[in-house]
Write a protein that holds these residues in place. Structure first.
Motif, short mmCIF file in Angstrom:
data_model
loop_
_atom_site.label_atom_id
_atom_site.label_comp_id
_atom_site.label_asym_id
_atom_site.label_seq_id
_atom_site.Cartn_x
_atom_site.Cartn_y
_atom_site.Cartn_z
N UNK A 267 6.97 -9.77 -18.63
CA UNK A 267 8.12 -9.69 -19.37
C UNK A 267 9.12 -10.77 -19.04
N UNK A 268 9.13 -11.03 -17.65
CA UNK A 268 10.17 -11.93 -17.27
C UNK A 268 11.90 -11.63 -17.64
N UNK A 269 11.80 -10.34 -17.80
CA UNK A 269 13.14 -9.69 -18.21
C UNK A 269 13.86 -9.63 -17.09
N UNK A 270 15.44 -10.15 -16.96
CA UNK A 270 16.11 -10.00 -15.85
C UNK A 270 16.43 -8.60 -15.53
N UNK A 271 16.43 -7.93 -16.68
CA UNK A 271 16.87 -6.44 -16.44
C UNK A 271 15.66 -5.59 -15.50
N UNK A 272 14.37 -5.95 -16.09
CA UNK A 272 13.11 -5.47 -15.36
C UNK A 272 13.29 -5.87 -13.54
N UNK A 273 13.62 -7.00 -13.55
CA UNK A 273 13.46 -7.48 -12.27
C UNK A 273 14.68 -6.86 -11.39
N UNK A 274 15.79 -6.63 -11.82
CA UNK A 274 16.83 -5.57 -11.17
C UNK A 274 16.18 -4.35 -11.01
N UNK A 275 15.64 -3.68 -11.91
CA UNK A 275 15.16 -2.41 -11.62
C UNK A 275 14.18 -2.35 -10.55
N UNK A 276 13.16 -3.50 -10.76
CA UNK A 276 12.39 -3.43 -9.57
C UNK A 276 12.81 -3.43 -8.38
N UNK A 277 13.97 -4.52 -7.96
CA UNK A 277 14.82 -4.59 -6.81
C UNK A 277 15.32 -3.13 -6.30
N UNK A 278 15.78 -2.51 -7.44
CA UNK A 278 16.13 -1.12 -7.05
C UNK A 278 14.92 -0.08 -6.68
N UNK A 279 13.97 -0.12 -7.34
CA UNK A 279 13.05 0.56 -6.66
C UNK A 279 12.35 0.09 -5.40
N UNK A 280 12.54 -1.33 -5.21
CA UNK A 280 12.29 -1.55 -3.72
C UNK A 280 13.19 -1.14 -2.81
N UNK A 281 14.57 -1.13 -2.98
CA UNK A 281 15.39 -0.48 -2.01
C UNK A 281 14.99 0.90 -1.83
N UNK A 282 14.78 1.88 -2.83
CA UNK A 282 14.36 3.27 -2.66
C UNK A 282 13.30 3.31 -1.74
N UNK A 283 12.05 2.35 -1.82
CA UNK A 283 11.07 2.25 -1.05
C UNK A 283 11.29 2.03 0.39
N UNK A 284 12.32 1.13 0.51
CA UNK A 284 12.72 0.81 2.02
C UNK A 284 13.59 1.81 2.49
N UNK A 285 14.37 2.58 1.76
CA UNK A 285 15.03 3.75 2.20
C UNK A 285 14.09 4.88 2.61
N UNK A 286 13.07 5.08 2.09
CA UNK A 286 12.07 6.16 2.28
C UNK A 286 11.29 5.55 3.54
N UNK A 287 11.09 4.33 3.88
CA UNK A 287 10.61 3.85 5.04
C UNK A 287 11.65 4.09 6.34
N UNK A 288 12.67 4.05 5.93
CA UNK A 288 13.92 4.09 6.98
C UNK A 288 13.99 5.58 7.34
N UNK A 289 13.89 6.44 6.45
CA UNK A 289 13.96 8.20 6.33
C UNK A 289 12.74 8.43 7.19
#
Length: 87
Positions: A28-50
């Motif tokens: 889609x190349x939607x900026x909204x989807x890109x932002x949501x992807x970044x948020x999920x990426x941070x959730x993944x990083x948070x899980x790795x840290x925990x």
């Protein structure tokens, strides 16, 4: 033992959702989807840290601070995804 299983499951789930949303962004190349992807990426990083904190017996106070900081950033990114205008 239960905490490790829950954190591991959440980490894998966040990775799966991040991959799915990244594929959606590629289409889609939607900026909204890109932002949501970044948020999920941070959730993944948070899980790795925990996960690391559970396995390495790290100071939980510092992990809690990092976790709260990541949660705040994730909330800001998701809020940005809601208010960003479509081009």
């Amino acid at each position: 033992m239960l905490a490790e299983i829950i954190v591991a499951w959440i980490t894998v789930f966040a990775l799966a959702i991040m991959v799915i949303s990244a594929l959606s962004y590629r289409r889609s190349r939607s900026r909204k989807v890109l932002l949501v992807t970044c948020a999920f990426g941070l959730f993944f990083i948070k899980g790795l840290i925990l996960s690391f904190g559970l396995l390495a017996q790290v100071d939980w106070m510092s992990l809690t601070i990092y976790s709260i900081m990541l949660d705040t950033i994730i909330l800001l990114i998701l809020f940005s995804a809601i208010i960003v205008r479509k081009k």
